[in-house]
Design an enzyme around this catalytic site. Structure first.
Site, mmCIF file in Angstrom:
data_model
loop_
_atom_site.group_PDB
_atom_site.id
_atom_site.type_symbol
_atom_site.label_atom_id
_atom_site.label_comp_id
_atom_site.label_asym_id
_atom_site.label_seq_id
_atom_site.Cartn_x
_atom_site.Cartn_y
_atom_site.Cartn_z
ATOM 1 N N PRO A 1 0.825 -1.212 0.000
ATOM 2 C CA PRO A 1 0.000 0.000 0.000
ATOM 3 C C PRO A 1 0.852 1.251 0.000
ATOM 4 O O PRO A 1 1.922 1.302 0.617
ATOM 5 C CB PRO A 1 -0.813 -0.129 1.293
ATOM 6 C CG PRO A 1 -0.038 -1.070 2.152
ATOM 7 C CD PRO A 1 0.621 -2.021 1.213
ATOM 8 N N GLU A 2 0.386 2.260 -0.712
ATOM 9 C CA GLU A 2 1.065 3.544 -0.773
ATOM 10 C C GLU A 2 0.162 4.584 -0.111
ATOM 11 O O GLU A 2 -0.822 4.240 0.553
ATOM 12 C CB GLU A 2 1.410 3.879 -2.222
ATOM 13 C CG GLU A 2 2.292 2.809 -2.872
ATOM 14 C CD GLU A 2 2.635 3.084 -4.331
ATOM 15 O OE1 GLU A 2 2.679 4.261 -4.736
ATOM 16 O OE2 GLU A 2 2.849 2.107 -5.082
ATOM 17 N N HIS B 1 -6.742 -15.534 8.668
ATOM 18 C CA HIS B 1 -5.401 -15.041 8.981
ATOM 19 C C HIS B 1 -5.434 -13.934 10.033
ATOM 20 O O HIS B 1 -4.614 -13.026 10.007
ATOM 21 C CB HIS B 1 -4.722 -14.549 7.705
ATOM 22 C CG HIS B 1 -4.632 -15.598 6.636
ATOM 23 N ND1 HIS B 1 -3.813 -16.700 6.747
ATOM 24 C CD2 HIS B 1 -5.295 -15.727 5.446
ATOM 25 C CE1 HIS B 1 -3.944 -17.455 5.667
ATOM 26 N NE2 HIS B 1 -4.839 -16.888 4.871
#
Length: 286
Positions: A2-3, A96
């Site tokens: 992610p940015e 998860h």
């Protein structure tokens, strides 16, 4: 990974659903999720319990939750597949699920850190006088930050003996830009990724910075870029900027500007996507 747009979308969700809530209990379900907290999972859970979450903050690609009245913050490392989800307390556990944070109120929701590949995690850090976790105090401001010093950045950019894409990804120079948005801004600027920064005039550097801001804002408007289900916001929804990409991920597809096939080249263990006609490589001086 992610940015800035993706992290900002998550930050806004956390501000809406988590800010001001007091932690009741924390469950650490996988030790790797707190590996950046050297004292371990039990210490992380004990120190976070009873803390009240302040307004979530972000610098570049880094996200943290300050604890009100304490010089302490929870730093979130999303890694390749980390997700911070706000879920109903009775919702089934994700496959998860790594960390669960329960709150003392009656809102009926909890914060979950889910991470398929376990590269991410949460950790507690002392905060600096500027309110940053101490481990990211060296990270530069991002171009959407109101306090970003454009003149200083432009001077530093030309002074660096490097290439333009390396400079865009240098988080000590400008933060928040990663591989996807660097390729997109360079395509808009008609600049090859190997162009030396020393050859950029101030007008060209200013133009590039404008395209960086435009790309980041455009992605932020549609929730960021999601190529799979690994990046989602706090409600589990994907972003849609992948539908608007002009260069990244479009190998062999026609350039939207000139029709030439987009090319992909290996670059620093990643890939660079560019138009060979619009973004001509720099001349090699013998």
């Amino acid at each position: 990974m992610p940015e800035l747009p993706e992290v900002e979308v998550v930050r806004r969700g956390l501000e809406r659903w988590v800010a001001g809530r007091t932690v009741d209990a924390v469950e650490v379900l996988h030790p790797r999720a707190v590996r950046r907290h050297p004292a371990g999972g039990a210490d992380f859970a004990a120190r976070l319990a009873g803390g009240t979450i302040g307004v979530p903050q972000r610098r570049g690609k880094y996200l943290w939750l300050p604890l009100e009245g304490r010089d302490l913050s929870v730093l979130g490392h999303l890694g390749m597949s980390g997700q911070l989800l706000v879920q109903p307390e009775d919702a089934p556990d994700e496959k998860h699920l790594r960390i669960r944070v329960r709150f003392k109120d009656a809102a009926g929701t909890e914060l979950r850190f889910v991470d398929q590949r376990t590269f991410g995690g949460l950790s507690l850090h002392d905060t600096t006088a500027d309110g940053l976790p101490d481990v990211i105090a060296h990270i530069a401001r991002d171009p959407l930050d109101p306090l970003f010093d454009e003149d200083a950045y432009l001077r530093a950019l030309r002074a660096r003996r490097t290439t333009v894409k390396r400079a865009l990804l240098d988080q000590s120079l400008i933060s928040g830009v990663g591989n996807i948005y660097a390729d997109e801004a360079l395509w808009r600027s008609r600049l090859h990724y190997e162009r030396p920064t020393a050859t950029l005039t101030r007008p060209r550097s200013t133009e590039l910075l404008g395209h960086v801001r435009d790309v980041l804002n455009a992605a932020l408007t549609v929730g960021g870029t999601s190529f799979d289900s690994l990046y989602v916001n706090v409600n589990g929804e994907s972003g849609y900027f992948d539908r608007s990409l002009d260069a990244y991920g479009r190998e062999d597809e026609p350039c939207r500007r000139c029709g030439t096939a987009i090319r992909r080249r290996p670059w620093m263990n990643r890939s660079s996507y560019f138009c060979p006609r619009c973004q001509r490589p720099p001349r090699v001086v013998s």
